[in-house]
Design a protein around this motif. Structure first.
Motif, PDB file in Angstrom:
ATOM      1  N   PHE A  14      15.676  67.544  93.186  1.00  0.00           N
ATOM      2  CA  PHE A  14      16.333  68.809  93.524  1.00  0.00           C
ATOM      3  C   PHE A  14      16.139  69.825  92.400  1.00  0.00           C
ATOM      4  N   PHE A  15      16.462  69.429  91.173  1.00  0.00           N
ATOM      5  CA  PHE A  15      16.375  70.386  90.070  1.00  0.00           C
ATOM      6  C   PHE A  15      14.932  70.634  89.642  1.00  0.00           C
ATOM      7  N   LYS A  16      14.050  69.683  89.867  1.00  0.00           N
ATOM      8  CA  LYS A  16      12.638  69.921  89.568  1.00  0.00           C
ATOM      9  C   LYS A  16      12.085  71.003  90.487  1.00  0.00           C
ATOM     10  N   ILE A  17      12.442  70.929  91.771  1.00  0.00           N
ATOM     11  CA  ILE A  17      12.030  71.973  92.721  1.00  0.00           C
ATOM     12  C   ILE A  17      12.618  73.316  92.312  1.00  0.00           C
ATOM     13  N   LEU A  18      13.884  73.291  91.947  1.00  0.00           N
ATOM     14  CA  LEU A  18      14.591  74.528  91.630  1.00  0.00           C
ATOM     15  C   LEU A  18      14.024  75.204  90.387  1.00  0.00           C
ATOM     16  N   LEU A  19      13.665  74.412  89.391  1.00  0.00           N
ATOM     17  CA  LEU A  19      13.158  74.992  88.145  1.00  0.00           C
ATOM     18  C   LEU A  19      11.875  75.779  88.357  1.00  0.00           C
ATOM     19  N   GLY A  20      11.079  75.375  89.321  1.00  0.00           N
ATOM     20  CA  GLY A  20       9.822  76.073  89.563  1.00  0.00           C
ATOM     21  C   GLY A  20       9.936  77.243  90.512  1.00  0.00           C
ATOM     22  N   ALA A  21      11.152  77.538  90.963  1.00  0.00           N
ATOM     23  CA  ALA A  21      11.339  78.568  91.990  1.00  0.00           C
ATOM     24  C   ALA A  21      11.889  79.858  91.405  1.00  0.00           C
TER      25      ALA A  21
ATOM     26  N   ASP B 176      29.043  78.021  83.560  1.00  0.00           N
ATOM     27  CA  ASP B 176      28.383  77.115  84.496  1.00  0.00           C
ATOM     28  C   ASP B 176      27.281  77.848  85.262  1.00  0.00           C
ATOM     29  N   LEU B 177      26.318  77.081  85.733  1.00  0.00           N
ATOM     30  CA  LEU B 177      25.315  77.583  86.671  1.00  0.00           C
ATOM     31  C   LEU B 177      25.735  77.164  88.074  1.00  0.00           C
ATOM     32  N   VAL B 178      25.836  78.129  88.991  1.00  0.00           N
ATOM     33  CA  VAL B 178      26.239  77.847  90.372  1.00  0.00           C
ATOM     34  C   VAL B 178      25.146  78.353  91.305  1.00  0.00           C
ATOM     35  N   LEU B 179      24.671  77.464  92.177  1.00  0.00           N
ATOM     36  CA  LEU B 179      23.604  77.786  93.119  1.00  0.00           C
ATOM     37  C   LEU B 179      24.126  77.725  94.549  1.00  0.00           C
ATOM     38  N   ASN B 180      23.890  78.775  95.329  1.00  0.00           N
ATOM     39  CA  ASN B 180      24.171  78.788  96.777  1.00  0.00           C
ATOM     40  C   ASN B 180      25.518  78.158  97.131  1.00  0.00           C
ATOM     41  N   PRO B 181      26.626  78.640  96.581  1.00  0.00           N
ATOM     42  CA  PRO B 181      27.909  77.963  96.835  1.00  0.00           C
ATOM     43  C   PRO B 181      28.272  77.945  98.317  1.00  0.00           C
ATOM     44  N   GLY B 182      28.862  76.817  98.740  1.00  0.00           N
ATOM     45  CA  GLY B 182      29.322  76.683 100.115  1.00  0.00           C
ATOM     46  C   GLY B 182      28.241  76.374 101.126  1.00  0.00           C
ATOM     47  N   THR B 183      27.046  75.972 100.664  1.00  0.00           N
ATOM     48  CA  THR B 183      25.948  75.626 101.568  1.00  0.00           C
ATOM     49  C   THR B 183      25.511  74.186 101.307  1.00  0.00           C
ATOM     50  N   PRO B 184      24.705  73.606 102.203  1.00  0.00           N
ATOM     51  CA  PRO B 184      24.211  72.242 101.965  1.00  0.00           C
ATOM     52  C   PRO B 184      23.224  72.138 100.808  1.00  0.00           C
ATOM     53  N   ILE B 185      22.777  73.272 100.270  1.00  0.00           N
ATOM     54  CA  ILE B 185      21.877  73.233  99.112  1.00  0.00           C
ATOM     55  C   ILE B 185      22.554  73.895  97.915  1.00  0.00           C
ATOM     56  N   ASP B 186      23.854  73.621  97.769  1.00  0.00           N
ATOM     57  CA  ASP B 186      24.569  74.159  96.619  1.00  0.00           C
ATOM     58  C   ASP B 186      24.456  73.199  95.444  1.00  0.00           C
ATOM     59  N   ALA B 187      24.728  73.714  94.277  1.00  0.00           N
ATOM     60  CA  ALA B 187      24.713  72.887  93.068  1.00  0.00           C
ATOM     61  C   ALA B 187      25.504  73.605  91.990  1.00  0.00           C
ATOM     62  N   THR B 188      26.126  72.818  91.133  1.00  0.00           N
ATOM     63  CA  THR B 188      26.847  73.350  89.982  1.00  0.00           C
ATOM     64  C   THR B 188      26.487  72.509  88.768  1.00  0.00           C
ATOM     65  N   MET B 189      26.196  73.182  87.659  1.00  0.00           N
ATOM     66  CA  MET B 189      25.873  72.459  86.431  1.00  0.00           C
ATOM     67  C   MET B 189      26.618  73.097  85.267  1.00  0.00           C
ATOM     68  N   PRO B 190      27.338  72.294  84.481  1.00  0.00           N
ATOM     69  CA  PRO B 190      28.032  72.839  83.312  1.00  0.00           C
ATOM     70  C   PRO B 190      27.053  73.489  82.343  1.00  0.00           C
ATOM     71  N   GLY B 191      27.541  74.511  81.662  1.00  0.00           N
ATOM     72  CA  GLY B 191      26.672  75.270  80.779  1.00  0.00           C
ATOM     73  C   GLY B 191      26.036  74.455  79.676  1.00  0.00           C
ATOM     74  N   ASP B 192      26.759  73.428  79.180  1.00  0.00           N
ATOM     75  CA  ASP B 192      26.188  72.660  78.073  1.00  0.00           C
ATOM     76  C   ASP B 192      25.016  71.789  78.515  1.00  0.00           C
ATOM     77  N   LYS B 193      24.843  71.653  79.854  1.00  0.00           N
ATOM     78  CA  LYS B 193      23.710  70.871  80.351  1.00  0.00           C
ATOM     79  C   LYS B 193      22.596  71.748  80.913  1.00  0.00           C
ATOM     80  N   VAL B 194      22.889  73.035  81.087  1.00  0.00           N
ATOM     81  CA  VAL B 194      21.898  73.915  81.704  1.00  0.00           C
ATOM     82  C   VAL B 194      20.634  73.988  80.868  1.00  0.00           C
ATOM     83  N   ARG B 195      20.804  74.189  79.573  1.00  0.00           N
ATOM     84  CA  ARG B 195      19.620  74.346  78.722  1.00  0.00           C
ATOM     85  C   ARG B 195      18.757  73.096  78.702  1.00  0.00           C
ATOM     86  N   SER B 196      19.373  71.940  78.924  1.00  0.00           N
ATOM     87  CA  SER B 196      18.591  70.701  78.914  1.00  0.00           C
ATOM     88  C   SER B 196      17.640  70.612  80.096  1.00  0.00           C
TER      89      SER B 196
END
Length: 441
Positions: free
Chosen positions: A332-339, A409-429
């Motif tokens: 999921f995140f590999k696809i997202l990083l390239g988009a 935090d990073l929040v993607l497409n909230p409330g959808t089947p392709i949503d995601a949330t990542m805490p800020g301390d993990k975003v840079r990783s």
């Protein structure tokens, strides 16, 4: 010359017929269902083809107003703007209305450019509010004055005069209020919240509020009241309940309508309470400490209900949806990083700005009680979450590399089947380990 112009499409033929018949409503109904041509200025073509520039609305000043220029065909565009205009985009009228850039601007259809003498008989100009009305399916042009009242209305007007009468028994205005009333009578907290989670609510706003403003955008004017020493945000399930409460409190009756889940998602303050239908038997209060968990539950519930009929808006979303169904977080995140992602921006944000620039629109908002940066993979999910907004389209990798604050935090497409949330301390990783300085000999 107007006499030299001839329709080049079925749409233009039908528009011309409505103009000749003086049928304005049919004209606008045709426009509402059409796909229009948006010119690309010649000086932007090379940059757009090279991926160095993003499209913008072509505008023209007339009579002190800014008009967005669109056309009913490429032929009409060239007739009105000249042969130098060779490139264009096609956009459906509904999408133009959804992404309208400025309430003060007008839409000009088949309007000639400055210095061009061609005048098309199907030309039209629409204020922004009428653009929205037409997109919503109402093609009736505005009327001046007031139609004469029929005799029956005049005869019965005395019935509306104020008079003393006993207080009426509470009457639910809709099925939602009937369910809420039943839940409140039975002290069924679960039924009360489940009913709200599936409905839209009316959120009070000040008079003259920009219609594009929504929770989830910085500066949204939440309306609060003080009740027994607590700050309360009121929401309502019908205009009747809102009007009753406004009369009792001496406040205005302006509101926006939006899903209850959106109100919860962007709750602005950890200490504020939520009051549903204040002063009504079909009402209740949700305590502040319950709201973050309730917001997360409501969004998860909404995403689950969307899953079966989910329609990805592009290839990236199709791949994300497949990875989400397989619960493959790495993919999921590999696809997202390239988009590329859509990042809400202010109207004056430069198109070419990148996450490393000082003016990049990092616009944190509270999402599920945490300070977050929202991104989206298509216009549909952005509009459903925060309403119409200007946006820019960096890659997520560029955003991750320049992430400014590990508390966000990073929040993607909230409330959808392709949503995601990542805490800020993990975003840079997500971007991998930081580059090491080269060793010095």
């Amino acid at each position: 010359m107007a006499d030299a112009w001839r329709p080049t499409s079925e749409l233009e033929h039908r528009l011309q017929e409505t103009v000749r018949a003086g049928d304005q409503e049919s004209y606008f109904r045709l426009i509402a269902d059409s796909e229009l041509v948006v010119p690309v200025p010649p000086d932007l073509v090379d940059g757009m083809l090279a991926g160095e520039a993003q499209p913008s609305w072509p505008t023209q000043e007339e009579d002190g107003r800014t008009h967005v220029l669109v056309y009913t065909s490429a032929s009409a565009m060239r007739a009105c703007l000249g042969p130098a205009y060779e490139h264009f985009m096609t956009v459906r009228f509904g999408e133009i209305a959804e992404t309208w850039p400025d309430n003060r601007w007008w839409l000009a259809i088949d309007a000639p450019g400055h210095g061009v003498r061609t005048v098309l008989p199907i030309e039209a100009r629409l204020p922004s509010w009428f653009v929205r009305q037409v997109a919503e399916g109402d093609g009736r042009p505005p009327q001046v004055g007031r139609a004469s009242a029929p005799w029956e209305e005049l005869r019965d007007q005395h019935r509306d005069l104020p008079r003393e009468s006993p207080r009426q028994e509470f009457r639910p205005a809709n099925d939602v209020e009937r369910e809420l009333l039943r839940a409140a009578a039975n002290n069924d907290h679960d039924l009360f919240l489940q009913t709200l989670a599936s409905t839209e609510v009316l959120l009070p706003v000040p008079d003259e509020t920009d219609y594009t403003m929504r929770p989830g955008r910085p500066g949204f004017p939440w309306q609060t009241r003080e009740v027994d020493g607590s700050t309360v945000v009121p929401v309502f399930t019908s205009p009747e309940r809102l009007t009753e409460a406004a009369r009792a409190a001496g406040t205005g009756t302006e509101y926006i309508q939006l899903p209850f889940t959106v109100t919860l998602r962007y709750w602005p303050d950890h200490d504020w309470l939520l009051a549903i239908n204040s002063g009504s038997p079909a009402g209740g209060t949700v305590l502040a400490q319950q709201l973050p968990g309730l917001a997360t539950w409501a969004d998860q519930r909404a995403a689950q209900r969307m899953t079966n009929g989910f329609e990805p808006q592009n290839d990236v979303e199709g791949r994300l949806f497949d990875a989400a169904r397989r619960r493959d977080t790495d993919a999921f995140f590999k696809i997202l990083l390239g988009a590329q992602v859509l990042v809400p921006a202010d109207p004056d944000t430069p198109w070419g700005i990148v996450p490393g620039d000082s003016g990049f629109p990092w616009r944190p908002v509270p999402v599920h009680g945490r300070t977050s940066i929202q991104v989206f993979t298509s216009l549909k999910w952005m509009n459903e979450a925060i309403g119409s907004s200007r946006f820019i389209m960096p890659t997520l990798m560029d955003m991750v590399s320049a992430w400014p604050d590990t508390e966000w935090d990073l929040v993607l497409n909230p409330g959808t089947p392709i949503d995601a949330t990542m805490p800020g301390d993990k975003v840079r990783s997500l971007g991998g380990p930081p580059a090491r300085d080269p060793a010095t000999p």
